[in-house]
Design an enzyme around this catalytic site. Structure first.
Site, PDB file in Angstrom:
ATOM      1  CG  ASP A 161      -2.268   0.594   1.000  1.00 38.31           C
ATOM      2  OD1 ASP A 161      -2.410   1.365   0.040  1.00 38.31           O
ATOM      3  OD2 ASP A 161      -3.182   0.342   1.810  1.00 38.31           O
ATOM      4  CG  ASP A 216      -9.642   2.131  -0.733  1.00 40.98           C
ATOM      5  OD1 ASP A 216      -8.645   2.160  -1.481  1.00 40.98           O
ATOM      6  OD2 ASP A 216      -9.569   1.950   0.483  1.00 40.98           O
TER       7      ASP A 216
HETATM    8  C1  GLA Z   1      -5.975   1.450   1.523  1.00 41.32           C
HETATM    9  C2  GLA Z   1      -6.147   0.420   0.403  1.00 41.32           C
HETATM   10  C3  GLA Z   1      -7.280  -0.519   0.768  1.00 41.32           C
HETATM   11  C4  GLA Z   1      -6.963  -1.225   2.087  1.00 41.32           C
HETATM   12  C5  GLA Z   1      -6.716  -0.187   3.185  1.00 41.32           C
HETATM   13  C6  GLA Z   1      -6.195  -0.825   4.456  1.00 41.32           C
HETATM   14  O1  GLA Z   1      -7.093   2.280   1.629  1.00 41.32           O
HETATM   15  O2  GLA Z   1      -6.407   1.059  -0.807  1.00 41.32           O
HETATM   16  O3  GLA Z   1      -7.489  -1.479  -0.257  1.00 41.32           O
HETATM   17  O4  GLA Z   1      -5.821  -2.028   1.909  1.00 41.32           O
HETATM   18  O5  GLA Z   1      -5.765   0.781   2.773  1.00 41.32           O
HETATM   19  O6  GLA Z   1      -5.919   0.098   5.442  1.00 41.32           O
END
Ligand code: GLA
Length: 402
Positions: A161, A216
């Site tokens: 990430d 997301d």
């Molecule tokens: C980010 C990623 C998500 C998830 C969260 C976890 O937002 O894009 O897919 O992994 O972090 O904290």
């Protein structure tokens, strides 16, 4: 004399610095070891985040692994069980990453062994910053140490990430982890989760196996006042991205929401069909232990999965958009085509795909299989269509007849 020497030494230092800087930068981005061939088709699996967020535990992962193996998901091709954020707690005195002992009392190795014993593969999550998005320790400065640890534990997949990365350069940061994984002695899928901010499609193919293209997804049809990216918003952001996807290098429009309750069954069928057209990684994000019949039917539709997993690896494209009506086409191996007629409108609509949208002669006879109803129509000429439900799809596979 002394002054002259000092000046010469300073000039030499400067020369070395100027000469060394580009070589060093080049060295950082150079990946000597080849990328392991572990995602020739888009990865399929399950990830904890969409449904469980930070509530991950040894027991949860074992239950999901059992369900993946017993429900028919494994037989349909789902392989990876990936623990997202919040499995980590801290680092020990030597800097080794430690799992949360309360949530994972038997440790990560025992859990990975359990998943492997089910004939499945095991994945973890980390972050290129100092902290993960949920504030757990990230991998910045610990890349090689973490990669060695993952290999020892038996990790097959790393989602990496981009929170708390400050001014880090994305390509360089992901390249360092790619180097570390390739030096770890184990073949590990690298899932780049940098949200598409710094053109991962330019450097991602050399570095990782898939890269997120957006922020997301959330479990809804479209964005609302409070929520950013519903399914259709994410879809729109993929429309122009087809050119780069290829075996071991996939655009990732984020994980599936099928079965999480925020969309209707018809909308989930559309979500799954369209992700297959995008050659998207199929990472289920629901509770596999509590799937109703529709959820299981959608996630294990073998014909739709075969489109997603087509060996040509070419992402589909939106061939037509007229208001709420869209035609998506995807070229498949052997000259076949997949087509999705997608009705985003509030009422049913008559829709069709014309053979010229597939570069087929209008009088070409073709066999058409509806991938949801399973109906096969032989010897079709010119076009194929039908009534498409509101928010629904007709998805077909078209094969020119001899
Ligand atoms: C980010 C990623 C998500 C998830 C969260 C976890 O937002 O894009 O897919 O992994 O972090 O904290």
């Amino acid at each position: 004399m002394h002054a002259l020497l000092r000046r010469a030494a300073r000039a030499l230092t400067l020369l070395c610095f100027v000469a060394a800087a580009p070589a060093h930068a080049h060295e950082t981005l150079k990946l000597d070891a080849p990328k392991p061939n572990v995602a020739p088709t888009p990865p399929m699996g399950w990830n904890s985040w969409n449904k469980f967020a930070c509530n991950v535990s040894d027991q949860l992962i074992r239950q999901q692994a059992d369900a993946m193996a017993a429900s028919g998901m494994k037989d349909a091709g789902y392989q990876y069980l990936v623990i997202d954020d919040c499995w980590q707690k801290n680092r020990d005195a030597d800097g080794n990453i430690q799992a949360d002992p309360q949530r994972f009392p038997s440790g990560i190795k025992a859990l990975a062994d359990y998943v492997h014993a089910k004939g499945l593969k095991f994945g973890l999550y980390s972050d290129a910053g100092s902290l993960t998005c949920e504030g757990r320790p990230g991998s910045a400065g610990h890349e090689f140490q973490d990669a060695r640890q993952y290999a020892k534990w038996g990790v097959d997949y790393l989602k990496y990430d981009w929170c708390h990365t400050g001014t880090r350069n994305a390509e360089a940061a992901y390249t360092i982890m790619a180097k570390a994984l390739r030096a770890s002695g184990r073949d590990i899928v690298l899932s780049i989760c940098e949200w598409g901010t710094d053109h991962p499609e330019r450097w991602g193919p050399a570095v990782g196996h898939l890269w997120r293209t957006t922020h997301d997804i959330y479990d809804g049809w479209e964005s609302t006042k409070d929520r950013g990216n519903g399914m259709t918003n994410i879809l729109d952001m993929q429309a122009a991205r087809g050119g780069v996807s290829a075996p071991n290098a996939w655009n990732d429009p984020d994980m599936l929401e099928v079965g999480n309750g925020g969309m209707t069954t018809t909308e989930y069928e559309s979500h799954f069909s369209l992700w297959a057209m995008l050659a998207a990684p199929l990472i289920a994000g629901n509770d596999l232990t509590k799937m109703d019949a529709d959820t299981l039917r959608i996630l294990t539709n073998k014909d739709v999965i075969a489109v997603d997993q087509d060996p040509l690896g070419q992402q589909g494209r939106r061939a037509l958009k007229e208001g709420d009506l869209e035609v998506w086409v995807r070229a498949l191996a052997g000259g076949e085509h997949a087509v999705v007629l997608f009705n985003r409108g509030k009422t049913p609509a008559d829709m069709k795909v014309a053979w010229e949208q597939l570069q087929l002669p209008a009088d070409q006879k073709a066999d058409v299989k509806d991938l949801w109803s399973k109906k096969v129509t032989k010897g079709v000429r010119g076009s194929y269509g039908g009534k498409v439900a509101s928010h629904g799809v007709i998805m077909v596979r078209i094969k020119a007849a001899q």
